[in-house]
Every structure is written in structure tokens, then in C-alpha cells.
Scaffold this motif. Structure first.
Motif, PDB file in Angstrom:
ATOM      1  N   ASN A   1     -14.338 -10.698 -18.043  1.00 43.93           N
ATOM      2  CA  ASN A   1     -13.992  -9.596 -18.938  1.00 43.93           C
ATOM      3  C   ASN A   1     -14.088  -8.249 -18.254  1.00 43.93           C
ATOM      4  O   ASN A   1     -13.842  -7.224 -18.865  1.00 43.93           O
TER       5      ASN A   1
ATOM      6  N   VAL B   1      -6.248  -6.596 -24.414  1.00 46.06           N
ATOM      7  CA  VAL B   1      -7.626  -6.134 -24.553  1.00 46.06           C
ATOM      8  C   VAL B   1      -8.012  -6.264 -26.021  1.00 46.06           C
ATOM      9  O   VAL B   1      -7.406  -5.627 -26.888  1.00 46.06           O
TER      10      VAL B   1
ATOM     11  N   LYS C   1     -12.831  -8.441 -24.757  1.00 40.40           N
ATOM     12  CA  LYS C   1     -12.338  -9.465 -23.827  1.00 40.40           C
ATOM     13  C   LYS C   1     -11.002  -9.014 -23.249  1.00 40.40           C
ATOM     14  O   LYS C   1     -10.143  -8.492 -23.954  1.00 40.40           O
ATOM     15  N   VAL C   2     -10.824  -9.251 -21.963  1.00 40.73           N
ATOM     16  CA  VAL C   2      -9.594  -8.884 -21.269  1.00 40.73           C
ATOM     17  C   VAL C   2      -8.923 -10.161 -20.771  1.00 40.73           C
ATOM     18  O   VAL C   2      -9.547 -10.987 -20.127  1.00 40.73           O
ATOM     19  N   SER C   3      -7.636 -10.308 -21.103  1.00 38.96           N
ATOM     20  CA  SER C   3      -6.851 -11.447 -20.626  1.00 38.96           C
ATOM     21  C   SER C   3      -5.585 -10.908 -19.992  1.00 38.96           C
ATOM     22  O   SER C   3      -4.972  -9.987 -20.520  1.00 38.96           O
TER      23      SER C   3
ATOM     24  N   CYS D   1      -8.337 -11.252 -29.754  1.00 33.64           N
ATOM     25  CA  CYS D   1      -8.410 -12.519 -29.014  1.00 33.64           C
ATOM     26  C   CYS D   1      -8.544 -13.703 -29.978  1.00 33.64           C
ATOM     27  O   CYS D   1      -8.885 -13.521 -31.150  1.00 33.64           O
TER      28      CYS D   1
ATOM     29  N   VAL E   1     -11.305  -5.350 -13.431  1.00 36.95           N
ATOM     30  CA  VAL E   1     -11.229  -6.810 -13.450  1.00 36.95           C
ATOM     31  C   VAL E   1     -10.611  -7.297 -12.148  1.00 36.95           C
ATOM     32  O   VAL E   1      -9.729  -6.643 -11.586  1.00 36.95           O
TER      33      VAL E   1
END
Length: 165
Positions: free
Chosen positions: A46, A107, A113-115, A148, A92
């Protein structure tokens, strides 16, 4: 073709060794501090804020200073190994060999959480639309606020419990 490193069996050391080899091929060096910073980011999917990163680096290198960490981050960003997520001011690790198009990041506004979203067609369409509008991206990272799956699931559970009451 972009290689995604997402298999849990791929260790951090394996990832870092591959990065070091690619850096050497480019004629640049993944120094010990750069490797440490990238490793910490790789183990934190993350992302981390710079001062959290500094605190973790100091655990292994007590003499580390903010400029040391920022110089390492600048190098890693320049080499396409790290992305800065401005929306939450975090860094990241990039888990891909290369990017020929900007990176799309989702985000979560609830948990942070970062994807990274990999949709080549969407990214190409975005770039074409921007160009047709006479615009260009300021940064190679495109950030989208998106809830998320975990937070969406918690919201559905909460709503269903409320409906039963």
C-alpha cells in the motif's frame, strides 16, 4: 511485453536482484540505500509516506537522514521503479519491468489501499482523449479514487445487517 510480478512465491530478494541487474544494464547502480528503500516499498504494497520510510530505514541505518531517503526515492522514480501517489502522499514500488504508458492507480478513500490497474486499452484511450482535448499528463501516474473490494464488502455487510434490524 510487461511482466507482472505478483506471485507470492516471488521473494523480495528475487525482485531486488532482478532490478539490480536491469539497473546495471542501463548503466546505473542500485546502491545499498536505494535497494533498502525499494525493498521496504516492495514489502509495503500500500506504499509508505517518506517519513515512515525514513523511520524504517533508520532501523537498519541509524545515520540515515531525510535527504538520503529523498535522493534514493528520486533515483527510483527516475528509473521507473517507484511511483509517487500524490493523493495520499505515498510512494509505492513498481512491480513491472517497464511502462510504455502512464500508470493507473486506484486509491481507496476509506482505507488508503493502492492498487495499480493494468488496462492497456483504457490507458491508450485516455491518452488519445487527452491529446484530442489538447492536453497532456503532468505526471506518469493517474490516480483514481475507488473503493477497494474489502471496503465495499464491509459496506455491504453493514448495510445488510442494518436491513435485518
Amino acid at each position: 511485453m510487461t511482466t507482472v510480478i505478483s506471485d507470492p512465491a516471488d521473494s523480495c530478494e528475487h525482485f531486488l536482484d532482478g532490478v539490480a541487474a536491469r539497473c546495471k544494464e542501463r548503466g546505473v547502480s542500485l546502491t545499498a540505500i536505494r535497494r533498502d528503500v525499494l525493498g521496504l516499498l516492495f514489502r509495503s504494497p500500500n506504499g509508505l509516506k517518506a517519513y515512515d520510510l525514513l523511520a524504517r530505514v533508520k532501523e537498519a541505518r541509524s545515520n540515515a537522514t531525510p535527504p538520503t531517503v529523498y535522493r534514493a526515492l528520486d533515483f527510483l522514480i527516475e528509473q521507473g521503479l517507484v511511483h509517487k501517489i500524490g493523493r495520499i502522499n505515498q510512494f509505492v514500488a513498481c512491480r513491472h519491468d517497464s511502462h510504455c504508458l502512464p500508470s493507473l492507480f486506484l486509491v481507496c478513500p476509506r482505507c488508503g489501499k493502492v492498487s495499480e490497474l493494468h488496462d492497456h486499452a483504457l490507458t491508450q484511450l485516455l491518452m488519445l482523449s487527452l491529446s484530442n482535448a489538447g492536453h497532456g499528463l503532468e505526471n506518469p501516474e493517474v490516480e483514481i479514487g475507488a473503493v477497494c473490494p474489502e471496503c465495499s464488502g464491509r459496506q455491504r455487510e453493514s448495510e445488510s445487517r442494518g436491513a435485518l434490524a
